[in-house]
Write an enzyme that holds these catalytic residues in place. Structure first.
Site, PDB file in Angstrom:
ATOM      1  N   GLU A  29      26.896  24.522 -16.827  1.00 38.07           N
ATOM      2  CA  GLU A  29      28.093  24.345 -17.668  1.00 38.07           C
ATOM      3  C   GLU A  29      27.744  23.514 -18.889  1.00 38.07           C
ATOM      4  OE1 GLU A  29      31.776  22.313 -19.158  1.00 38.07           O
ATOM      5  OE2 GLU A  29      29.933  21.437 -18.405  1.00 38.07           O
ATOM      6  N   GLU A  30      26.900  22.503 -18.666  1.00 36.43           N
ATOM      7  CA  GLU A  30      26.589  21.563 -19.746  1.00 36.43           C
ATOM      8  C   GLU A  30      25.741  22.198 -20.851  1.00 36.43           C
ATOM      9  OE1 GLU A  30      28.176  18.971 -19.991  1.00 36.43           O
ATOM     10  OE2 GLU A  30      28.634  18.108 -18.024  1.00 36.43           O
ATOM     11  N   ASP A  76      47.302  16.497   3.095  1.00 37.97           N
ATOM     12  CA  ASP A  76      46.757  15.440   2.250  1.00 37.97           C
ATOM     13  C   ASP A  76      45.229  15.542   2.327  1.00 37.97           C
ATOM     14  OD1 ASP A  76      47.322  12.697   0.918  1.00 37.97           O
ATOM     15  OD2 ASP A  76      45.721  12.313   2.362  1.00 37.97           O
ATOM     16  N   ILE A  77      44.589  15.493   1.185  1.00 34.45           N
ATOM     17  CA  ILE A  77      43.118  15.543   1.174  1.00 34.45           C
ATOM     18  C   ILE A  77      42.605  14.106   1.285  1.00 34.45           C
ATOM     19  CG2 ILE A  77      41.089  16.100  -0.231  1.00 34.45           C
ATOM     20  CD1 ILE A  77      42.513  18.563   0.902  1.00 34.45           C
ATOM     21  N   HIS A  95      28.772  11.540 -19.981  1.00 32.68           N
ATOM     22  CA  HIS A  95      27.429  12.032 -20.323  1.00 32.68           C
ATOM     23  C   HIS A  95      26.395  10.904 -20.436  1.00 32.68           C
ATOM     24  CE1 HIS A  95      28.673  16.309 -21.827  1.00 32.68           C
ATOM     25  NE2 HIS A  95      29.018  16.039 -20.583  1.00 32.68           N
TER      26      HIS A  95
HETATM   27  N1  TRP Z   1      33.353  20.161 -19.648  1.00 25.29           N
HETATM   28  C1  TRP Z   1      33.193  19.070 -20.575  1.00 25.29           C
HETATM   29  C2  TRP Z   1      31.817  18.533 -20.465  1.00 25.29           C
HETATM   30  O1  TRP Z   1      31.299  18.471 -19.384  1.00 25.29           O
HETATM   31  C3  TRP Z   1      34.157  17.962 -20.297  1.00 25.29           C
HETATM   32  C4  TRP Z   1      35.384  18.156 -21.058  1.00 25.29           C
HETATM   33  C5  TRP Z   1      35.642  17.684 -22.273  1.00 25.29           C
HETATM   34  C6  TRP Z   1      36.496  18.892 -20.657  1.00 25.29           C
HETATM   35  N2  TRP Z   1      36.890  18.100 -22.663  1.00 25.29           N
HETATM   36  C7  TRP Z   1      37.418  18.827 -21.702  1.00 25.29           C
HETATM   37  C8  TRP Z   1      36.814  19.600 -19.518  1.00 25.29           C
HETATM   38  C9  TRP Z   1      38.634  19.467 -21.616  1.00 25.29           C
HETATM   39  C10 TRP Z   1      38.039  20.233 -19.440  1.00 25.29           C
HETATM   40  C11 TRP Z   1      38.920  20.179 -20.492  1.00 25.29           C
HETATM   41  O2  TRP Z   1      31.256  18.177 -21.464  1.00 25.29           O
HETATM   42 ZN    ZN Z   2      29.916  17.238 -19.081  1.00 28.63          ZN
END
Ligand code: TRP
Ligand code: ZN
Ligand code: CA
Length: 453
Positions: free
Chosen positions: A186-187, A58-59, A302
């Site tokens: 990522e963004e 379990d985490i 966001h």
């Molecule tokens: N990665 C997306 C973001 O940060 C978030 C997100 C939107 C997402 N839809 C998704 C992540 C579907 C995984 C799957 O804006």
């Molecule tokens: Zn995001």
């Protein structure tokens, strides 16, 4: 049933069941080295032939939330965000790396340039395992500039971190080599994960058996979404949530919107979890998951309010445990553990045209759900097997019909192996075989039965 009644009016000569039963018991006893006494309804202790895979721990939710608090503090101290190119991103990387280094990981910072600023991916390898089979799990660590990014994606980053730390605490020795990744930028369009995959030589790509992605797994009005990609990975997640009795849906909020996409695009099997972003929870979803219909899964998506207050603890807890479960399960071997046998060889009379009788086996030490091809082997001695109705009962009482009665199946005995899709049933618990003789005259007994997982 007229045909059933008919055969009793025109009986064919048959040997008495009791004599044949006695012979059968003797034979079974000789083979099994037991049962020297008369048939009895007492359940024999089940046995199994192999040890099960090690279950994931379990985490602790508190540990995952402690990482979120640290990420919140980092954002607060650095202009309110942890975005690519900002001081809060580098501080986030340093926090995660410090924990992993102290736990014995081999960590690598991979530097790249994006949008005129330096970014980093953090890669952590757990020493050991087959270098030809690498299981990866990852999360993006950057936030948008408008907020601290605690659900997006402190949640995935912290659950992956705590899973990696649990691997170290437990001294896990997986069959596969384990590698964890925290992605930058990522963004800005999956830039860190794209950079990692593009710079992975094709010989190294070929070793990656799977990539698990966790991006937003603590949404305040959560859904339970599983990526619909590699079927084996998907079923590990689905089975885990089924074992918690939490319904899941396929993730549809935007395929390719996170860091699994670059892996998928080069043919690496991917999967992952998601609790929802800016889409609206429907009333059907609110009914099955709770929360509020008609508002988004994450109203602070966001935004500056994506703080530690923007987390649903239950969702974060379940998903963190699911991360660990998948890492443990998918790194354990190339095939899921199989061949465990759970048997009850105690004889059990089946009363003629009487009540149903049940015989139990206890399954323990397994994780998750039963297989989708559970083998149920049944050995019933009977003088007219058409009389018999046989069901398998799962630990929660759900029943699976193995055999119906039939007025014209006059053969002796049931010696058969049935295949049952039991993938929605928790593996551990007491499973029962229920046998009922529904027509008068011919009789018999359950000699033995077994489940093979
Ligand atoms: N990665 C997306 C973001 O940060 C978030 C997100 C939107 C997402 N839809 C998704 C992540 C579907 C995984 C799957 O804006
Ligand atoms: Zn995001
Ligand atoms: Ca009968």
């Amino acid at each position: 049933m007229s045909s059933h009644a008919e055969r009793h009016t025109a009986p064919t000569p048959r040997r008495s069941w009791s004599r044949r039963a006695a012979l059968a018991v003797t034979a079974a006893g000789a083979v099994l080295g037991l049962l020297t006494t008369a048939p009895t309804a007492t359940a024999a202790a089940p046995h199994r032939s192999a040890a099960p895979a090690v279950a994931a721990p379990d985490i602790p939710l508190a540990n995952v939330k402690a990482h979120l608090s640290q990420l919140q503090s980092i954002a607060t101290a650095n202009g309110g965000n942890r975005a690519h190119g900002r001081a809060g991103y580098r501080a986030s990387i340093d926090y995660i790396k410090g924990k992993l280094d102290a736990a014995g990981y081999t960590t690598t910072l991979q530097q790249f340039t994006a949008g005129g600023a330096t970014g980093w991916n953090l890669i952590a390898d757990w020493p050991g395992g087959d270098p030809q089979q690498v299981l990866m799990a990852g999360a993006h660590l950057d936030s948008v500039t408008s907020g601290p990014g605690i659900n997006d994606n402190g949640s995935g980053s912290s659950a992956v971190l705590e899973t990696a730390l649990a691997v170290a605490r437990e001294g896990l020795q997986p069959t596969k080599h384990l590698r964890f990744g925290w992605w930058g930028a990522e963004e800005l369009g999956l830039l860190g994960s794209k950079y990692y995959v593009n710079n992975l030589p094709s010989t190294e790509r070929a070793k990656v058996a799977g990539y698990l992605n966790f991006d937003m797994i603590g949404s305040p009005n959560p859904g339970y979404f599983v990526y619909d990609d590699d079927p084996q990975i998907e079923s590990v997640f689905k089975n885990y949530f089924a074992s918690l009795n939490v319904p899941t849906e396929i993730e549809t909020e935007g395929d390719g919107r996170s860091d699994h996409a670059p892996f998928k695009n080069v043919g690496i099997p991917v999967g992952g979890l998601f609790t929802g972003a800016d889409y609206t929870k429907t009333s059907a979803q609110a009914q099955k998951w709770g929360g509020t219909a008609g508002t988004s899964f994450d109203r602070c998506y966001h935004s500056s309010c994506d703080t530690t207050a923007n987390i649903n603890d239950t969702a974060l807890d379940r998903n963190s445990d699911a991360v660990a479960h998948a890492v443990w399960t998918l790194s354990a071997g190339s095939t899921p553990p199989s061949g465990n046998v759970y048997e009850n060889a105690a004889d059990l009379p089946v009363p003629d045209a009487g009540a149903a009788v049940t015989s139990s086996v206890t399954v323990s030490g397994r994780t998750g759900n039963a297989p989708d091809a559970l083998k149920v082997s049944v050995d019933i001695k009977h003088t007219w097997r058409g009389d018999l109705v046989i069901d398998l009962l799962a630990p929660d009482g759900s029943s699976y019909r193995l055999k119906n009665s039939s007025g014209n199946d006059s053969a002796d005995n049931v010696l058969a192996t049935y295949t049952v899709n039991a993938s929605s049933e928790t593996a551990n618990g007491t499973w029962k075989l229920r046998v009922q003789d529904v027509a008068a005259q011919d009789t018999g007994y359950l000699d033995s039965w077994k489940l093979t997982f």
